[in-house]
Every structure is written in C-alpha cells, then in structure tokens.
Design an enzyme around this catalytic site. Sequence first.
Site, mmCIF file in Angstrom:
data_model
loop_
_atom_site.group_PDB
_atom_site.id
_atom_site.type_symbol
_atom_site.label_atom_id
_atom_site.label_comp_id
_atom_site.label_asym_id
_atom_site.label_seq_id
_atom_site.Cartn_x
_atom_site.Cartn_y
_atom_site.Cartn_z
ATOM 1 N N CYS A 77 29.857 32.301 14.922
ATOM 2 C CA CYS A 77 29.058 32.456 13.697
ATOM 3 C C CYS A 77 28.699 31.095 13.114
ATOM 4 O O CYS A 77 29.470 30.143 13.229
ATOM 5 C CB CYS A 77 29.840 33.232 12.638
ATOM 6 S SG CYS A 77 30.226 34.928 13.082
ATOM 7 N N CYS A 383 13.871 37.569 21.009
ATOM 8 C CA CYS A 383 15.128 37.122 20.407
ATOM 9 C C CYS A 383 15.146 35.612 20.226
ATOM 10 O O CYS A 383 16.198 35.039 19.933
ATOM 11 C CB CYS A 383 16.321 37.574 21.250
ATOM 12 S SG CYS A 383 16.310 36.959 22.941
#
Length: 426
Positions: A77, A383
């Site tokens: 993350c 993406c």
Amino acid sequence: MEHTLTIKKVIAGGKGLGTLSDGMVAMVPATLPGETVVVREGRSHRGYQEARLVRILEASPDRIEPPCPYYGRCGGCDLQHAAYPAQLKLKQRILRESLIRVRMEPPPDYPTLASPLAFGYRSRLRLHLDQSGCLGFHQQASNTVVPVANCLLAAESINRVLTALVEGGWPARLAAEIAAIELIHSPADAAVAAVLAPRPRRRLRHVFPLADHLRPLAEVVLLAGGHSRSALVPVTFHQDFAPSGLGYRLGWDHHCFFQVNSRQNAQLVATVLDLLPLTVRNTALDLYCGMGNFSIPLAMAGLEVTGIEQNRASIRWARTNSRAAGLTSIHFVADEVERRLQTLVNAGARFNTILLDPPRQGAGKAAALLPLLQPSRILSISCDPATLARDLVQIVAQGYTVTRLIPVDMFPQTHHIESIALLERI
C-alpha cells in the site's frame, strides 16, 4: 542534505511532487497535495530527485493515521495516509493528467467509481517466502520480505488462512522448497485455495506430505511446473453476477486472470453495460476477454460476441461459462490479439462495438488496428493511465473522440488506477 518544500500534487505512482530550492523536481512518498514537509535527498535521476520524508510541518486536512501496522515497511500500500474520499479525487486527477500529458483534451469530469469496500476487498493475495521462513510482502524497492500475519486489504477468509499458516509454523516448514504462497478466495462460496509456487530447480520431496496436512486450512494446488504432480486438488472459483437484471455465474481456476476486487468488478461490469447500446444482433468484439468477464453479459444482453484471448485456460473457462449460461451467440478464439486482429482486418470484418481489457502494458500496436474494423464505439478498460493514454492517441488519430473517461477504484489504499474510456466515431 535536508530541504523544506511544498507538495504540489500526487502523481502517477503515488508520490508527491515538489520543487527544491535549486529548482530540481523532488518525488516524495507518503505525502499529500498542499503539505509543507522536510525531506532528505535520495537517489538522483535525470530531471528529478528522489527524496525521503523526514517530517511534516503542515499536514493536509486529508491526512489520516494509517491503520495497518506494516504500512511504510510493506511495499503493498502507498495511500493509506490519505482519507478514502481524498484517494478517489487523487486518482481522478492523475487519470485526467495522463491524457493532458499526451496533448489530448479529456472529456468532462467523472468522479471515481468508489470501491464498495475500502479494506478487505482482495480475493487474491500473493505472499513471498524467503529461505529463512519469513512469509509476507517485499519491502518497497527491495527483495527483503516483510513478514505479515494479516493483511487489511485481504478478504476475511484469506486472513483466516494466512494467520493459521503463520501460527502453525508452516512458512518455516515450506521455505526450503516453496518460494511463494498465493491465497485465493472464491467470491461465491468463500472457499480458499493455497497455491504453492516451488523454488526453481528444486525437487519437491517434502511438500506433498506437508500439503496434505494443509488441507484443513485450505484446498491446495501446486504450481509445480515440469514436476509430475502439478495439482493435488482441482479448485474452481466462482462469482455470481446480476447486472441490468441479468443473472449468471462465472467460474475459473488459478491459471486465469480475474479482478481481485470482486465486488468492484461487479460494478465495473454493470457500468460497461450502461455505456453500450445493447441492441439485439449488434456485433461486439471482446479483446483480452479472459474467462468471459464482459463477453458473457454482453451476449446475454443480446449481442453477437466474439472473444479473443491468448491464455488457453481462460478460453476453456470462457466456453464453459458460455455453455452454463445457455448462450449460442458467442464465439471464443484462443489466439494472440494483434495477430487475430490483423486476420480480421484482412478479411474485411466489421463490428459495431469493440471492447478491450488489455494487460498493464496496454494494447500497443493492436490499438491502431481497431478503427480498421469500423466500430461505432470502442470501450477500453485499463489498469495503467500511461499505457491507456498511449493507446488512445492511436485510436483518436483515426477519427474517434473520447466521450467518457471514468476512473474506477479497483485497488483502494494503493496508487493503482483502473479506468473506462469510451471512444465514439466522429
């Protein structure tokens, strides 16, 4: 050397951009627009400087305390320090700027399609296993494994298995022969499979009996390459869909690509159907069709669909899914997309609609072939904003205009951006 600077914006890749006193551009992770920060110089590159955040002098009102104890060490993350509404706005801006960078005028703003879940959304998690028995994720820009026993992005059922693996001492027992463990959750029934990836050129002597003991935790599949036993248990994953009143189920196995955020994928499919004219007997070409994520609902809505995909396992599942849905107006082809497109162009084929969902590297040269099939609409799902912009330039140059550009948050808490671009013939 330390510098004080103001972050102007967050760019593709999730880093904040600011300017040093000498005019050099600095890229700073874990920062937000408008923040005043102290940074320390890192690696120099042509045209910019990497920098490390030392402290925040003036924080953004969008800054929050990251809830994950591994954040900042684990490389998974990079946006947990931003409140979720701020993440959505950042991704909207980054996507628009990707078009502006290639001198293309973006269409009117569309807000980012929020994920139904900001955490706990991943149905597939790949964990690295080093030879000392550490199971986890690679540190940012490193091969060092950060051991984890729980991931806030993963579905609850995956974390249940992950925690049991770690607490049961399995990483140490598997480390000599296994390089990675992939945990896959089946959205329709919450079953979890553990996919074990062997180390290169290792003979699997102990994994098979150990894998039998793993059965109470999860179904187990071995990615054994050239080894004689390639699978202990055949595992099928399922997801149920109901867009626009259509009800169907898709199935696939671990050899197939599928979106890891299953609930957001359902919203993505519904959005695609809303953007396209679903007129019976219209023809649609679905490129990089996978196991039928878009082909199946398009055919159920009445279109005559041709799906092209290089992955033969995905095509087998696409055909299985088509039969299960009772479809006769759909045809799947296992082939490399650019090669098959050229064959269709040479044959004078025509399609009303073309949909493409290419891998991260984009469609490349194949994008220039799409207008030659004379579709009224081309819908591109991407993406990666940079490769999307490169593909769109090739299509727009042949008489199309981008009428919709919709960011889709498929990967909350990370910089990754899914998007939908609709092009219509001028």
